[in-house]
Design an enzyme around this catalytic site. Structure first.
Site, PDB file in Angstrom:
ATOM      1  N   GLU A 189     -11.563   0.069  -2.929  1.00  0.00           N
ATOM      2  CA  GLU A 189     -10.699   0.643  -1.872  1.00  0.00           C
ATOM      3  C   GLU A 189      -9.548   1.381  -2.543  1.00  0.00           C
ATOM      4  O   GLU A 189      -9.479   1.478  -3.774  1.00  0.00           O
ATOM      5  CB  GLU A 189     -10.165  -0.467  -0.951  1.00  0.00           C
ATOM      6  CG  GLU A 189      -9.295  -1.499  -1.647  1.00  0.00           C
ATOM      7  CD  GLU A 189      -8.941  -2.714  -0.777  1.00  0.00           C
ATOM      8  OE1 GLU A 189      -9.426  -2.827   0.360  1.00  0.00           O
ATOM      9  OE2 GLU A 189      -8.178  -3.571  -1.260  1.00  0.00           O
ATOM     10  N   ASP A 247       0.822  -1.219   0.000  1.00  0.00           N
ATOM     11  CA  ASP A 247       0.000   0.000   0.000  1.00  0.00           C
ATOM     12  C   ASP A 247       0.856   1.269   0.000  1.00  0.00           C
ATOM     13  O   ASP A 247       0.665   2.161   0.850  1.00  0.00           O
ATOM     14  CB  ASP A 247      -0.915   0.031   1.243  1.00  0.00           C
ATOM     15  CG  ASP A 247      -1.695  -1.261   1.441  1.00  0.00           C
ATOM     16  OD1 ASP A 247      -2.128  -1.848   0.445  1.00  0.00           O
ATOM     17  OD2 ASP A 247      -1.876  -1.657   2.616  1.00  0.00           O
TER      18      ASP A 247
HETATM   19  O1  FUB Z   1      -3.087  -3.674   3.461  1.00  0.00           O
HETATM   20  C1  FUB Z   1      -4.369  -3.870   3.996  1.00  0.00           C
HETATM   21  C2  FUB Z   1      -5.416  -3.539   3.006  1.00  0.00           C
HETATM   22  O2  FUB Z   1      -5.215  -4.314   1.826  1.00  0.00           O
HETATM   23  C3  FUB Z   1      -5.392  -2.119   2.505  1.00  0.00           C
HETATM   24  O3  FUB Z   1      -5.888  -1.180   3.403  1.00  0.00           O
HETATM   25  C4  FUB Z   1      -6.169  -2.298   1.264  1.00  0.00           C
HETATM   26  O4  FUB Z   1      -6.149  -1.202   0.395  1.00  0.00           O
HETATM   27  C5  FUB Z   1      -5.531  -3.531   0.681  1.00  0.00           C
HETATM   28  O5  FUB Z   1      -4.342  -3.246   0.006  1.00  0.00           O
END
Ligand code: FUB
Length: 340
Positions: free
Chosen positions: A239, A32
């Site tokens: 997301e 991320d």
């Molecule tokens: O790394 C945890 C979660 O997985 C992140 O917050 C999301 O965007 C995904 O990458």
């Protein structure tokens, strides 16, 4: 389809450029990546993956991260410096577990690290921690940001000096539980033909540690000006919202989650509405796809992650970077990350 797919891919990958990128960090797992240029260096604010032994599930409980490191680079291709642990969940009074994708912003010589974590009631909130150094360490505020919820904060600084936080994520990110404005005890989603859940935007207050307004929906429209629908898994928001601005246009990029792509939409206003444009990055090795986009010394770069270093373990990822290229009309050229 590309050999890097983990699921069905609806884009024609013959139109995508194949990129080969090395992990920027090899001694830890990182994911991320939110990249920024501070003090003429590239700073990367990633999640810090580790194997906590929690089995994989659809809510992402296996992403059980407990601290953050910060990395910096003096030049593209140069040495990557690890500034160590800059924030630990043990030091955040309101947070219990799962320190997911963070971001950072600078204002008046102070640096703000924004991060999601589950509180004592297992509800995702967004917190902020402050430092006078982009490399931290960061001191957390005692409470999560009032009115915050869900995951994946990213803070965009506009040219007029306004700062906006974009955030949200469905499934494990709990955005679907906030449809009434209150936290619901169970998951519900719109019908497949109804509008998809939208990412949120909130302007930040002058002191950068609270929302200056109630979060609003960021509308993402199709080519006919209709909201993307919940059943449009290839294009709807899941997301990892990120905004950059180029030639006066706002580019909102995000992950489509269960179809594993980074896609983008553009608008004339930070609040939108945004219109869907296309794919930036096809699925990578591993379930999640999460990125940031930053300009450095006149070139644009895409920071992303994949699970190549761990041999495909979805919860053990590594951050990478590659140049991002645009067509003359401002559209973004699609990339495919090579499986290594
Ligand atoms: O790394 C945890 C979660 O997985 C992140 O917050 C999301 O965007 C995904 O990458």
């Amino acid at each position: 389809t590309s050999e890097s797919t983990v699921d069905s891919v609806s884009v024609n990958s013959e139109e995508a450029e194949m990129v080969e990128a090395e992990p920027l960090v090899k001694d830890l797992y990182t994911a991320d990546p939110s990249a920024h240029v501070f003090e003429d260096k590239i700073y990367i604010y990633p999640s810090h993956d580790f194997d906590s032994g929690i089995p994989e599930d659809d809510l992402g409980n296996h992403f059980n991260m407990k601290d953050y490191h910060v990395y910096s680079m003096d030049s593209v291709g140069g040495e990557v410096t690890d500034h160590g642990v800059v924030l630990d969940v043990e030091d955040v009074p309101w947070a219990k577990r799962q320190m997911w994708a963070p971001d950072a912003a600078e204002k008046d010589g102070n640096y703000y690290l924004y991060f999601p974590a589950k509180d004592k009631d297992d509800i995702f909130r967004i917190g902020v921690a402050v430092s006078d150094d982009p490399a931290g360490p960061f001191k957390p505020e005692a409470e999560a940001i009032k009115g915050s919820f869900s995951i994946d904060p990213s803070v965009f600084q506009d040219e007029d000096g306004s700062y906006y936080m974009y955030f949200g994520g469905i499934w494990g990110g709990q955005l679907q539980r906030w449809q009434t404005g209150e936290f619901a005890g169970e998951d519900t989603y719109p019908a497949d033909t109804s509008a998809a859940l939208q990412p949120k935007i909130a302007k930040l207050s002058e002191d950068m540690t609270s929302f200056a307004e109630a979060p609003k929906d960021v509308q993402i429209l199709d080519e006919n000006g209709e909201l993307l629908t919940n059943g449009d898994n290839d294009r709807r928001f899941f997301e990892a919202a990120w905004v950059h601005k180029m030639n006066g246009k706002y580019y909102l990029s995000y992950s489509t989650g269960d179809t594993h792509k980074i896609v983008y939409a553009t608008a004339d206003d930070p609040y939108g509405p945004f219109t869907y444009q296309g794919v930036i990055l096809n699925p990578v090795l591993g379930w999640t796809n999460h990125h940031s986009i930053v300009k450095y010394n006149g070139k644009w770069y895409l920071f992303f992650h994949d699970s190549s270093l761990s041999g495909g373990k979805t919860y053990l990822r590594s951050v990478k970077m590659t140049e991002l290229k645009f067509n003359d009309d401002g559209s973004i050229k699609t990339l495919d990350a090579m499986v290594q």
